[in-house]
Motif scaffolding. Structure first.
Motif, PDB file in Angstrom:
ATOM      1  N   GLU A  31      57.331  44.685   1.596  1.00 52.19           N
ATOM      2  CA  GLU A  31      56.621  45.068   0.365  1.00 52.19           C
ATOM      3  C   GLU A  31      57.628  45.255  -0.779  1.00 52.19           C
ATOM      4  OE1 GLU A  31      53.771  48.627  -1.422  1.00 52.19           O
ATOM      5  OE2 GLU A  31      54.638  48.860   0.567  1.00 52.19           O
ATOM      6  N   TYR A  34      59.083  41.891  -1.868  1.00 52.89           N
ATOM      7  CA  TYR A  34      58.151  41.111  -2.681  1.00 52.89           C
ATOM      8  C   TYR A  34      58.005  41.686  -4.088  1.00 52.89           C
ATOM      9  CZ  TYR A  34      56.393  37.796   0.787  1.00 52.89           C
ATOM     10  OH  TYR A  34      56.268  36.756   1.676  1.00 52.89           O
ATOM     11  N   PHE A  50      53.851  36.815  -5.361  1.00 54.10           N
ATOM     12  CA  PHE A  50      54.684  37.865  -4.763  1.00 54.10           C
ATOM     13  C   PHE A  50      53.974  39.222  -4.789  1.00 54.10           C
ATOM     14  CE2 PHE A  50      58.721  35.291  -5.795  1.00 54.10           C
ATOM     15  CZ  PHE A  50      58.777  34.781  -4.504  1.00 54.10           C
ATOM     16  N   LYS A  51      53.253  39.509  -5.864  1.00 53.78           N
ATOM     17  CA  LYS A  51      52.521  40.785  -5.939  1.00 53.78           C
ATOM     18  C   LYS A  51      51.418  40.842  -4.885  1.00 53.78           C
ATOM     19  CE  LYS A  51      53.555  41.973 -10.699  1.00 53.78           C
ATOM     20  NZ  LYS A  51      53.077  42.064 -12.074  1.00 53.78           N
ATOM     21  N   ARG A  53      51.463  39.302  -1.993  1.00 49.58           N
ATOM     22  CA  ARG A  53      52.131  39.500  -0.703  1.00 49.58           C
ATOM     23  C   ARG A  53      52.537  40.966  -0.532  1.00 49.58           C
ATOM     24  NH1 ARG A  53      50.325  35.316  -0.589  1.00 49.58           N
ATOM     25  NH2 ARG A  53      48.914  36.531   0.657  1.00 49.58           N
ATOM     26  N   ALA A  54      53.020  41.585  -1.611  1.00 48.74           N
ATOM     27  CA  ALA A  54      53.416  43.001  -1.553  1.00 48.74           C
ATOM     28  C   ALA A  54      52.204  43.872  -1.218  1.00 48.74           C
ATOM     29  CB  ALA A  54      54.039  43.444  -2.875  1.00 48.74           C
ATOM     30  N   ARG A  57      51.284  43.456   2.426  1.00 54.27           N
ATOM     31  CA  ARG A  57      52.191  44.188   3.314  1.00 54.27           C
ATOM     32  C   ARG A  57      51.953  45.695   3.245  1.00 54.27           C
ATOM     33  NH1 ARG A  57      55.981  42.206   6.160  1.00 54.27           N
ATOM     34  NH2 ARG A  57      55.724  40.054   6.728  1.00 54.27           N
ATOM     35  N   TRP A  89      65.485  40.816   3.714  1.00 52.92           N
ATOM     36  CA  TRP A  89      64.917  41.005   2.383  1.00 52.92           C
ATOM     37  C   TRP A  89      65.940  41.529   1.390  1.00 52.92           C
ATOM     38  CZ3 TRP A  89      60.679  39.076   0.507  1.00 52.92           C
ATOM     39  CH2 TRP A  89      59.659  38.711   1.383  1.00 52.92           C
ATOM     40  N   ALA A 108      62.568  34.636   0.649  1.00 49.63           N
ATOM     41  CA  ALA A 108      61.294  35.253   1.033  1.00 49.63           C
ATOM     42  C   ALA A 108      60.780  34.614   2.324  1.00 49.63           C
ATOM     43  CB  ALA A 108      60.267  35.114  -0.088  1.00 49.63           C
ATOM     44  N   GLU A 112      60.087  36.435   5.916  1.00 53.09           N
ATOM     45  CA  GLU A 112      58.793  36.348   6.594  1.00 53.09           C
ATOM     46  C   GLU A 112      58.932  35.764   7.996  1.00 53.09           C
ATOM     47  OE1 GLU A 112      56.995  38.381   5.466  1.00 53.09           O
ATOM     48  OE2 GLU A 112      55.385  37.493   4.304  1.00 53.09           O
ATOM     49  N   GLU A 150      54.220  29.746   0.950  1.00 48.32           N
ATOM     50  CA  GLU A 150      55.537  29.832   0.307  1.00 48.32           C
ATOM     51  C   GLU A 150      56.264  28.496   0.380  1.00 48.32           C
ATOM     52  OE1 GLU A 150      57.322  33.149   2.327  1.00 48.32           O
ATOM     53  OE2 GLU A 150      56.326  34.587   1.036  1.00 48.32           O
TER      54      GLU A 150
END
Length: 158
Positions: A31, A34, A50-51, A53-54, A57, A89, A108, A112, A150
């Motif tokens: 999180e 991302y 990305f937001k 994905r955050a 998570r 990360w 990223a 993952e 991605e």
């Protein structure tokens, strides 16, 4: 699963919560990674990606925390990994200064893929209760879908 005594039950619940705590920390880590990635790319499409994905998570972490509490154990908090060993990360930080969107996306994906491996390892344990097994399979599949997306984004960026 049969238990001989209460001590066996305690060991079992502790074993499950330890495995879940590992994933919990990994999800906090992802999180943050991302969110950092979203702040360090110019592409609005990548920022949104990305937001999302955050947020995903963060939701995974909440689900895992709930399961750990259900087993009467203590979930680790998001600050518990600050001093721990280098994670995939965290190597994103050096890329942010260069603002290389393709490199950030590649990192990223690496992060993952490492998460996916951890999920697969935990899922190999055939002693997990079905509710946890199902939750982890759902999360793992979402991570795999994110990796696939991605990789598509990476091809578009390069």
């Amino acid at each position: 699963m049969k238990f001989k005594n209460e001590n066996d039950i305690m060991k079992y619940t502790e074993k499950i919560s330890n495995k879940l705590n590992e994933l919990l920390v990994k999800n906090y880590d992802a999180e943050k990674g991302y969110l950092n990635a979203a702040e360090n790319v110019d592409s609005s499409t990548l920022k949104i990606f990305f937001k999302r994905r955050a947020t995903e998570r963060s939701e995974f972490a909440k689900e895992i925390r709930t399961e750990i509490l259900r087993y009467g154990e203590d979930p680790k908090d998001s600050g518990s990994f600050k001093g721990t060993a280098h994670r995939n990360w965290m190597s994103l930080k050096s890329l942010f200064s260069s603002n290389d969107e393709e490199a950030i996306l590649e990192e990223a994906i690496r992060g993952e893929e490492a998460s996916l491996e951890e999920y697969n390892e935990i899922l190999e344990d055939k002693t997990l209760p079905p509710s946890i097994d199902n939750m982890l399979i759902k999360q793992r599949d979402a991570i795999q879908a994110a990796i696939n997306t991605e990789k598509v984004h990476e091809e578009l960026v390069s």
